[in-house]
Write a protein that holds these residues in place. Sequence first.
Motif, short mmCIF file in Angstrom:
data_model
loop_
_atom_site.label_atom_id
_atom_site.label_comp_id
_atom_site.label_asym_id
_atom_site.label_seq_id
_atom_site.Cartn_x
_atom_site.Cartn_y
_atom_site.Cartn_z
N ASN A 145 9.05 -1.89 15.31
CA ASN A 145 7.58 -1.84 15.46
C ASN A 145 7.12 -3.38 14.11
N ASP A 147 5.09 -4.27 11.76
CA ASP A 147 4.48 -4.08 10.92
C ASP A 147 4.67 -4.22 9.41
N ASP A 149 3.02 -4.13 6.71
CA ASP A 149 3.74 -3.55 5.21
C ASP A 149 5.13 -2.49 5.49
N LEU A 150 5.45 -2.21 6.75
CA LEU A 150 6.15 -1.38 5.93
C LEU A 150 7.84 -1.75 6.37
#
Length: 360
Positions: A145, A147, A149-150
């Motif tokens: 996904n 993201d 930050d991930l």
Amino acid sequence: MSASMTLQDIAPLSFPGVESGSPIVIAGPCSAETEQQTLDTASALKAQGIGIFRAGVWKPRTMPGGFEGVGDKALKWLQRVKHETGMLVATEVATVEHVHAALDTGIDILWIGARTSANPFSMQEISEVLHGHDELTVLVKNPMNPDLDLWLGALQRIHAAGITRLGAVHRGFSSAGAHIYRNDPQWHIPFELRRLVPGMTIMCDPSHIGGKRQYIEPLSQLALDMGFDGLMIECHCDPDNALSDSGQQVTPSQLKEILEHLVIRSGTPVDDELALLRQQIDDCDHELLAVLSRRMSVSREIGRFKKANNLRVVQPSRYQDVIKARLDEADHLGLDGDFTQRVMQAIHEESVRQQLNLPE
């Protein structure tokens, strides 16, 4: 403290045989299927000047029952590739057990896939096993996904284990519905990673972004034009009969042609920014076409329902309500009303045409 702040000491990766300024190329089959297939592909790639060989040993599959790799015994095949060709060897790891097995057989480069990088618990467990192996190169693919930050968090966990030979691989993001590419590139996300961690090597995986071999060359050129540091490309000696990802793999000779056609450009920051902006336009266009395709699919379903229930295709009151609602929404989004009305009218006309021309 932001995740990116802890990665500021990361330096660009260098590998034997890769000249400064030249793209890093990692190539090999999606899966190591047999010893002969692995050795044949590696030997052909070595003859093409490729110095880093990749092959999946454990293959995460969405549905059970598919080919999930041959497991630990394939590590011996990679070990043999390393000894017989002098190539560096790389494989994907997803569990602590995978890491132990790869380290025990002298794998040079580990990469962490999109499913694993999305799981902080798995990343933490893997990072703890990597303590004391600071000579190792670890590449982290973006999570499935979009993201950032991930992705940063996954990189930070590996870096906290003392791994400084650390890089990122952009392989696109999963998205629902029909799209031109297998995975949505969303190029702005790796560009933001570059801004936050300027010293990090960021590679592109055009095989997984495109999903079809014909997209590998244009996506590779685009990646290099946008300043990516290298390419990870799936390459198989007999791709049409590969046990996984057959449609997106190329032969070693096809890879040679692709690499020979690529142009290494010396861009300025202005050129890079303009290329990124243009690519975002292209991404938006791809999304628009995919959404329109889904909308027309729903229109055809509505047409079938109307036909089965003897309803009129065009219902003026419904049309007026839709146009008014869309114009109100467009105004809220800062879009011009006349422009929005023309677009919605064109979409409505095509929807009517689709409903009137249903196959018997």
